[in-house]
Scaffold this motif. Sequence first.
Motif, PDB file in Angstrom:
ATOM      1  N   THR A  51      -7.220  -7.608 -43.200  1.00 60.37           N
ATOM      2  CA  THR A  51      -5.895  -6.910 -43.571  1.00 60.37           C
ATOM      3  C   THR A  51      -6.473  -6.875 -44.977  1.00 60.37           C
ATOM      4  OG1 THR A  51      -4.994  -9.754 -43.828  1.00 60.37           O
ATOM      5  CG2 THR A  51      -4.676  -7.944 -41.618  1.00 60.37           C
ATOM      6  N   ASN A  52      -5.566  -6.296 -45.924  1.00 60.37           N
ATOM      7  CA  ASN A  52      -6.144  -5.600 -47.133  1.00 60.37           C
ATOM      8  C   ASN A  52      -5.047  -7.760 -47.324  1.00 60.37           C
ATOM      9  OD1 ASN A  52      -2.401  -5.828 -46.369  1.00 60.37           O
ATOM     10  ND2 ASN A  52      -2.293  -3.711 -47.623  1.00 60.37           N
ATOM     11  N   TRP A  53      -4.538  -8.169 -46.837  1.00 67.51           N
ATOM     12  CA  TRP A  53      -4.208  -9.232 -47.399  1.00 67.51           C
ATOM     13  C   TRP A  53      -4.939 -10.250 -48.899  1.00 67.51           C
ATOM     14  CZ3 TRP A  53      -2.534 -13.294 -42.032  1.00 67.51           C
ATOM     15  CH2 TRP A  53      -1.956 -12.381 -42.114  1.00 67.51           C
TER      16      TRP A  53
ATOM     17  N   PHE B 235      -1.308  -9.544 -37.556  1.00 74.27           N
ATOM     18  CA  PHE B 235      -2.005  -9.058 -38.810  1.00 74.27           C
ATOM     19  C   PHE B 235      -1.711  -7.808 -39.212  1.00 74.27           C
ATOM     20  CE2 PHE B 235      -3.797 -12.905 -35.989  1.00 74.27           C
ATOM     21  CZ  PHE B 235      -3.930 -13.805 -37.699  1.00 74.27           C
ATOM     22  N   ARG B 236      -0.515  -7.436 -40.019  1.00 80.07           N
ATOM     23  CA  ARG B 236      -0.157  -5.738 -40.216  1.00 80.07           C
ATOM     24  C   ARG B 236      -0.653  -6.195 -42.088  1.00 80.07           C
ATOM     25  NH1 ARG B 236       5.173  -5.535 -37.340  1.00 80.07           N
ATOM     26  NH2 ARG B 236       5.053  -8.027 -38.067  1.00 80.07           N
ATOM     27  N   ASP B 237      -1.186  -5.259 -42.245  1.00 77.77           N
ATOM     28  CA  ASP B 237      -1.047  -4.928 -43.882  1.00 77.77           C
ATOM     29  C   ASP B 237      -0.460  -5.401 -43.987  1.00 77.77           C
ATOM     30  OD1 ASP B 237      -3.769  -4.781 -43.813  1.00 77.77           O
ATOM     31  OD2 ASP B 237      -3.900  -2.352 -43.378  1.00 77.77           O
TER      32      ASP B 237
ATOM     33  N   TYR C  34       4.139 -10.046 -45.176  1.00 78.48           N
ATOM     34  CA  TYR C  34       2.999 -10.490 -43.807  1.00 78.48           C
ATOM     35  C   TYR C  34       1.970 -12.324 -43.859  1.00 78.48           C
ATOM     36  CZ  TYR C  34       5.023  -6.606 -41.996  1.00 78.48           C
ATOM     37  OH  TYR C  34       5.623  -4.915 -41.429  1.00 78.48           O
ATOM     38  N   SER C  35       2.213 -11.732 -45.221  1.00 78.43           N
ATOM     39  CA  SER C  35       1.124 -13.561 -45.144  1.00 78.43           C
ATOM     40  C   SER C  35       1.870 -14.508 -45.339  1.00 78.43           C
ATOM     41  CB  SER C  35       0.149 -12.767 -46.096  1.00 78.43           C
ATOM     42  OG  SER C  35       0.236 -11.946 -47.323  1.00 78.43           O
TER      43      SER C  35
ATOM     44  N   ALA D 204     -12.166  -5.270 -39.957  1.00 75.45           N
ATOM     45  CA  ALA D 204     -12.097  -4.073 -39.527  1.00 75.45           C
ATOM     46  C   ALA D 204     -13.326  -2.756 -39.172  1.00 75.45           C
ATOM     47  CB  ALA D 204     -11.344  -3.555 -40.539  1.00 75.45           C
TER      48      ALA D 204
END
Length: 529
Positions: free
Chosen positions: A141-143, A213-215, A236-237, A134
Amino acid sequence: MSSEAEWWKRGIVYQVYPRSFQDTDGDGVGDLRGIRQRLDHVVSLGVDAIWISPIFPSPMKDFGYDIADYCGIEPLFGTMADFDALLAAAKERGLKLVLDLVPNHTSDQHPWFLESRSSRDNPKRDWYIWRDPAPDGGPPTNWLSEFGGSGWEYDEATGQYYYHAFLASQPDLNWRNPEVREAIYDSMRFWLDKGVDGFRVDVMWHLVKDDQFRDNPPNPNPPAGGNPANRLLTTYSADRPEVHEVVREMRAVMDAYPERVLIGEIWLPSERLVAYYGEDLKGAHLPFNFQLITSAWDARQIRDLVEEYERALPKGGWPNWVLGNHDRSRIASRVGPRQARVAAMLLLTLRGTPTLYYGDELGMMDVPIPPDRVQDPFEKNVPGLGLGRDPCRTPMQWDDSPNAGFAAEGVEPWLPLAEDWKTNNVAAQSRDPGSVLSLYRDLIALRREEPALSLGDYQDVTALGTLLVYSRTHAGRTILVVLNLGAERHEVALPDGGGDVLLSTGGHARGSACLAPCPWVRRKGCSSP
């Protein structure tokens, strides 16, 4: 038993956790020869198939769910010759054999990943999910990882992060890459050509990730306690729309071989779970239904979830039920020893394919694991929350010989035995007609004799207080099931004198009286309790 349906519809699956079934080489860990040695017990239960948790070459960071070679055998478990002998022995006994396929991720020691991380321009770079940092240098991402912390691991050598839904040593494959798909499909064909009867596909709903690859959004209703990863929704994951194309392709691989089954591990609500049957039922034959594992032990709640699941099934979709597995607390620990008998009756009389977890037929319970004996990386990564899976993976209890017959005298099993192993074991329960094991054997025998229980329609009758009542009907024959999920005695009035008691947990020889609290299976003689 009627032969009008595929074996996986009328049959029962028995899960073997290979590390804990039978050790034959003195290292305290179960192996393939041990499974072969104990096949007669599986046959005595009356089940139709064994599903074996991963046996492929692995560094064992997650006990086989980190695969380093999809077409080999982990030396800890034996050799390919041992596998071939096991497969042949199973076939000789009329048993199907299902393998555990782990296609979402590999070990970081897999040759594919070693190539992928060697440089940014390696041909296998895109076989895994790599992203630049980032803008602040942190994860893309925040995954989150299911096993604690970020789902991204930074690679110093190439200056990018790779994604791992579980351990950092379990990098996720990029299922948007056609070469990855074909490589996994080729590995499936390798085992299908050998004669295996199907696959249970690990974390099927995780296979495809968001291409933007959205949060992930915050969970508006995170469960109290439990896994910290639940603070975010996996929008999203996991469970992306494109995953169904992958499942359809897997099914096409299976359909090239007769009488094979594709089972998907999918921890989703029923309305999303059933999508994995696929359009025109060309997805998974059996998307695993775990609702009995997560439900409160309450007659009304169980009745409602059964009804909801039955309504959600696509036309022609075949249901299935699971009470326990290698990831969750054992059923006898969740509901208590007496209600574990009721749970057996529930599992084996609901409409659909049941899956049994080794040791549940003995009423085995979770075993407390001393801190110095903890093995599970989940517990080590997220300690103190009771998430460890070791308690439900302890050695099978065969007899009252040293180490419960699991391993030779003087060998330390990889996990400790339950304290009750000298009296609670296969040998002792086989001698007791009132044991949990005898109940399972009688139940399964009755299920095989009565097509109404294996293939019949399900009809809800009622859920009143702690009583759950439903019927199963096939070819004009109806069997009524009455379950008492509570501790108090209940009288049930059956019009016209009811019918013969086929089986009861209260002294469950046929024709015996049913002693409450217990479930009953009755012949047709009434339409309501």
